[in-house]
Design a protein around this motif. Structure first.
Motif, PDB file in Angstrom:
ATOM      1  N   THR A  64       0.700  -1.221  -0.083  1.00 14.21           N
ATOM      2  CA  THR A  64       0.045   0.103   0.047  1.00 14.21           C
ATOM      3  C   THR A  64       0.719   1.290   0.195  1.00 14.21           C
ATOM      4  O   THR A  64       0.622   2.430  -0.597  1.00 14.21           O
ATOM      5  CB  THR A  64      -0.865  -0.047   1.339  1.00 14.21           C
ATOM      6  OG1 THR A  64      -1.869  -1.095   1.147  1.00 14.21           O
ATOM      7  CG2 THR A  64      -1.662   1.181   1.426  1.00 14.21           C
ATOM      8  N   LEU A  65       1.828   1.410   0.679  1.00 19.02           N
ATOM      9  CA  LEU A  65       2.663   2.339   1.062  1.00 19.02           C
ATOM     10  C   LEU A  65       3.589   2.832  -0.405  1.00 19.02           C
ATOM     11  O   LEU A  65       3.272   3.822  -1.029  1.00 19.02           O
ATOM     12  CB  LEU A  65       4.008   2.278   2.030  1.00 19.02           C
ATOM     13  CG  LEU A  65       4.668   3.431   2.507  1.00 19.02           C
ATOM     14  CD1 LEU A  65       5.553   3.159   3.715  1.00 19.02           C
ATOM     15  CD2 LEU A  65       5.938   3.685   1.338  1.00 19.02           C
ATOM     16  N   PHE A  66       4.012   1.482  -1.148  1.00 23.88           N
ATOM     17  CA  PHE A  66       4.870   1.893  -2.487  1.00 23.88           C
ATOM     18  C   PHE A  66       3.757   2.084  -3.497  1.00 23.88           C
ATOM     19  O   PHE A  66       4.335   2.936  -4.449  1.00 23.88           O
ATOM     20  CB  PHE A  66       5.768   0.663  -2.444  1.00 23.88           C
ATOM     21  CG  PHE A  66       6.889   0.650  -1.864  1.00 23.88           C
ATOM     22  CD1 PHE A  66       7.448   1.779  -1.187  1.00 23.88           C
ATOM     23  CD2 PHE A  66       7.176  -0.701  -1.038  1.00 23.88           C
ATOM     24  CE1 PHE A  66       8.550   1.662  -0.249  1.00 23.88           C
ATOM     25  CE2 PHE A  66       8.239  -0.756  -0.130  1.00 23.88           C
ATOM     26  CZ  PHE A  66       8.802   0.341   0.231  1.00 23.88           C
ATOM     27  N   SER A  67       2.458   1.678  -3.445  1.00 21.49           N
ATOM     28  CA  SER A  67       1.696   1.928  -4.752  1.00 21.49           C
ATOM     29  C   SER A  67       0.953   3.057  -4.389  1.00 21.49           C
ATOM     30  O   SER A  67       0.597   3.507  -5.440  1.00 21.49           O
ATOM     31  CB  SER A  67       0.796   0.612  -4.746  1.00 21.49           C
ATOM     32  OG  SER A  67      -0.148   0.614  -3.468  1.00 21.49           O
ATOM     33  N   SER A  68       0.880   3.619  -3.386  1.00 23.19           N
ATOM     34  CA  SER A  68       0.079   4.991  -3.212  1.00 23.19           C
ATOM     35  C   SER A  68       0.657   6.376  -2.925  1.00 23.19           C
ATOM     36  O   SER A  68       0.152   7.463  -3.316  1.00 23.19           O
ATOM     37  CB  SER A  68      -0.976   4.668  -1.959  1.00 23.19           C
ATOM     38  OG  SER A  68      -0.270   4.670  -0.813  1.00 23.19           O
ATOM     39  N   ARG A  69       2.178   6.170  -2.467  1.00 22.75           N
ATOM     40  CA  ARG A  69       2.636   7.574  -2.002  1.00 22.75           C
ATOM     41  C   ARG A  69       2.884   8.398  -3.277  1.00 22.75           C
ATOM     42  O   ARG A  69       2.535   9.674  -2.968  1.00 22.75           O
ATOM     43  CB  ARG A  69       3.829   7.087  -1.332  1.00 22.75           C
ATOM     44  CG  ARG A  69       5.081   6.651  -2.191  1.00 22.75           C
ATOM     45  CD  ARG A  69       6.167   6.375  -1.339  1.00 22.75           C
ATOM     46  NE  ARG A  69       7.456   5.680  -1.898  1.00 22.75           N
ATOM     47  CZ  ARG A  69       8.581   5.445  -1.449  1.00 22.75           C
ATOM     48  NH1 ARG A  69       8.712   5.986  -0.195  1.00 22.75           N
ATOM     49  NH2 ARG A  69       9.563   4.570  -1.959  1.00 22.75           N
ATOM     50  N   PHE A  70       3.150   8.223  -4.436  1.00 22.21           N
ATOM     51  CA  PHE A  70       3.330   8.930  -5.503  1.00 22.21           C
ATOM     52  C   PHE A  70       2.013   9.274  -6.308  1.00 22.21           C
ATOM     53  O   PHE A  70       1.815  10.592  -6.698  1.00 22.21           O
ATOM     54  CB  PHE A  70       4.321   8.439  -6.555  1.00 22.21           C
ATOM     55  CG  PHE A  70       5.701   8.558  -6.050  1.00 22.21           C
ATOM     56  CD1 PHE A  70       6.490   9.675  -5.946  1.00 22.21           C
ATOM     57  CD2 PHE A  70       6.329   7.394  -5.801  1.00 22.21           C
ATOM     58  CE1 PHE A  70       7.598  10.102  -5.577  1.00 22.21           C
ATOM     59  CE2 PHE A  70       7.883   7.717  -5.183  1.00 22.21           C
ATOM     60  CZ  PHE A  70       8.521   8.910  -5.067  1.00 22.21           C
ATOM     61  N   ALA A  71       0.923   8.406  -6.022  1.00 20.25           N
ATOM     62  CA  ALA A  71      -0.242   8.496  -6.431  1.00 20.25           C
ATOM     63  C   ALA A  71      -0.753   9.890  -5.703  1.00 20.25           C
ATOM     64  O   ALA A  71      -1.437  10.977  -6.292  1.00 20.25           O
ATOM     65  CB  ALA A  71      -1.121   7.501  -6.442  1.00 20.25           C
ATOM     66  N   LEU A  72      -0.639   9.778  -4.155  1.00 20.09           N
ATOM     67  CA  LEU A  72      -1.279  10.809  -3.521  1.00 20.09           C
ATOM     68  C   LEU A  72      -0.600  12.074  -3.678  1.00 20.09           C
ATOM     69  O   LEU A  72      -1.021  13.193  -3.602  1.00 20.09           O
ATOM     70  CB  LEU A  72      -1.238  10.409  -2.147  1.00 20.09           C
ATOM     71  CG  LEU A  72      -2.143   9.099  -1.412  1.00 20.09           C
ATOM     72  CD1 LEU A  72      -1.865   8.730  -0.224  1.00 20.09           C
ATOM     73  CD2 LEU A  72      -3.467   9.610  -1.532  1.00 20.09           C
ATOM     74  N   PHE A  73       0.668  11.919  -3.905  1.00 22.63           N
ATOM     75  CA  PHE A  73       1.721  13.109  -4.041  1.00 22.63           C
ATOM     76  C   PHE A  73       1.328  13.949  -5.289  1.00 22.63           C
ATOM     77  O   PHE A  73       0.981  15.139  -5.319  1.00 22.63           O
ATOM     78  CB  PHE A  73       3.089  12.793  -4.234  1.00 22.63           C
ATOM     79  CG  PHE A  73       3.997  13.672  -4.594  1.00 22.63           C
ATOM     80  CD1 PHE A  73       4.218  14.957  -3.884  1.00 22.63           C
ATOM     81  CD2 PHE A  73       4.751  13.576  -5.653  1.00 22.63           C
ATOM     82  CE1 PHE A  73       5.024  16.116  -4.262  1.00 22.63           C
ATOM     83  CE2 PHE A  73       5.796  14.329  -6.223  1.00 22.63           C
ATOM     84  CZ  PHE A  73       5.913  15.795  -5.551  1.00 22.63           C
ATOM     85  N   LEU A  74       1.250  13.229  -6.511  1.00 17.58           N
ATOM     86  CA  LEU A  74       0.867  13.907  -7.650  1.00 17.58           C
ATOM     87  C   LEU A  74      -0.519  14.095  -7.652  1.00 17.58           C
ATOM     88  O   LEU A  74      -1.138  15.129  -8.491  1.00 17.58           O
ATOM     89  CB  LEU A  74       1.126  12.855  -8.910  1.00 17.58           C
ATOM     90  CG  LEU A  74       2.673  12.689  -9.072  1.00 17.58           C
ATOM     91  CD1 LEU A  74       3.005  11.584  -9.953  1.00 17.58           C
ATOM     92  CD2 LEU A  74       3.478  14.102  -9.481  1.00 17.58           C
ATOM     93  N   ASP A  82      -0.825   6.147 -12.158  1.00 14.70           N
ATOM     94  CA  ASP A  82      -0.488   4.826 -11.539  1.00 14.70           C
ATOM     95  C   ASP A  82       0.590   4.832 -10.502  1.00 14.70           C
ATOM     96  O   ASP A  82       1.742   4.902 -11.147  1.00 14.70           O
ATOM     97  CB  ASP A  82      -0.287   3.725 -12.703  1.00 14.70           C
ATOM     98  CG  ASP A  82       0.160   2.223 -12.052  1.00 14.70           C
ATOM     99  OD1 ASP A  82      -0.675   1.895 -11.090  1.00 14.70           O
ATOM    100  OD2 ASP A  82       1.160   1.885 -12.413  1.00 14.70           O
ATOM    101  N   GLY A  83       0.309   4.815  -9.354  1.00 20.74           N
ATOM    102  CA  GLY A  83       1.491   5.039  -8.195  1.00 20.74           C
ATOM    103  C   GLY A  83       2.523   3.908  -8.442  1.00 20.74           C
ATOM    104  O   GLY A  83       3.788   4.604  -8.222  1.00 20.74           O
ATOM    105  N   GLN A  84       2.363   2.648  -8.907  1.00 22.04           N
ATOM    106  CA  GLN A  84       3.197   1.722  -8.985  1.00 22.04           C
ATOM    107  C   GLN A  84       4.465   2.094 -10.007  1.00 22.04           C
ATOM    108  O   GLN A  84       5.624   1.974  -9.977  1.00 22.04           O
ATOM    109  CB  GLN A  84       2.838   0.401  -9.279  1.00 22.04           C
ATOM    110  CG  GLN A  84       3.492  -0.704  -9.197  1.00 22.04           C
ATOM    111  CD  GLN A  84       4.267  -0.776  -7.574  1.00 22.04           C
ATOM    112  OE1 GLN A  84       3.731  -0.759  -6.537  1.00 22.04           O
ATOM    113  NE2 GLN A  84       5.683  -0.671  -7.488  1.00 22.04           N
TER     114      GLN A  84
END
Length: 243
Positions: A64-74, A82-84
């Motif tokens: 969850t951390l690695f798939s969502s942090r950049f999705a939330l950031f952008l 796609d966060g991943q």
């Protein structure tokens, strides 16, 4: 000194994660034509820090951390991604961060020369951590490298340290010392496992009353040589024991 087995955190203890993170994050920011400003960086760090706290508390998974942090950031810039996919771009550049913390090589050399058993105990992605250790030419210092992704649990979970004790086939916790920069991960993890610790407070943060307590506190890695009674040509450095 009774400590014979020293467990070192990697990020911001042995390897300079600040430098690595800054360069990898800039690649992401540039790829999406975002403003490279303190405000942009602060937004990412706020999101990332919050997710890591939840991971350490067992609230979310690594995936969850690695798939969502950049999705939330952008998302903060009105972008749906796609966060991943972004994570893979970031991690590709993260793996090339080989800068060492000040005096890390000298410290590890001295400890090894004086017969101490040195281990790495780090949270993170195994491929990235192995790549960075090799690139910094530090792998040979460590008798074992323990990475949360390979173990299946993160510091401060006591099972992280139980895995270390089991692997090394010892239950003599008095011989161990955990050295790390994170109070919530390294120091709390050591406390949970019942071993002593050194908080590497390299940024010299003020100690708050509610601060998680370590056995010792240092602001320079070479202060560990004084703790172990190892002299340098320049003379021994000072270290503070936390009451």
């Amino acid at each position: 000194m009774r400590y014979k087995k020293i467990i070192f955190d990697l990020d911001n203890t042995v390897l300079d994660f600040r430098d690595t993170e800054e360069k990898a994050l800039k690649k992401v920011i540039d790829a999406y034509n975002l403003p490279y400003t303190e405000k942009t960086i602060a937004l990412y760090k706020e999101i990332n820090h919050g997710l890591w706290q939840k991971l350490e508390q067992g609230i979310i998974s690594r995936e969850t951390l690695f798939s969502s942090r950049f999705a939330l950031f952008l998302e903060g810039f009105g972008l749906s991604v796609d966060g991943q996919t972004v994570e893979e771009l970031y991690r590709q550049n993260l793996g090339q961060g080989y800068k060492k913390m000040d005096h890390a090589h000298e410290l590890l050399t001295a400890l090894k020369k004086n017969g101490y058993h040195i281990y790495a105990g780090t949270n993170g992605v195994a491929k990235t951590q192995w790549q960075r250790l090799a690139g910094a030419d530090l792998t040979h210092f460590f008798e074992e490298v323990f990475i949360s992704e390979e173990i299946g649990v993160e510091k401060p979970d006591p099972q992280f340290f139980t895995h270390i004790f089991d692997t090394l086939k010892t239950d003599n916790k008095a011989e161990f010392l955990m050295v790390g920069d994170s109070l919530t991960s390294d120091i709390q993890g050591a406390n949970n496992a019942g071993i002593d610790s050194v908080w590497y407070n390299f940024s010299e943060k003020p100690v708050e009353p509610e601060t998680i307590e370590s056995t010792f506190s240092i602001s320079n890695l070479l202060e560990l040589l004084t703790l172990f009674g190892i002299e340098r040509e320049e003379g021994a450095l000072h270290f503070d024991q936390v009451d």
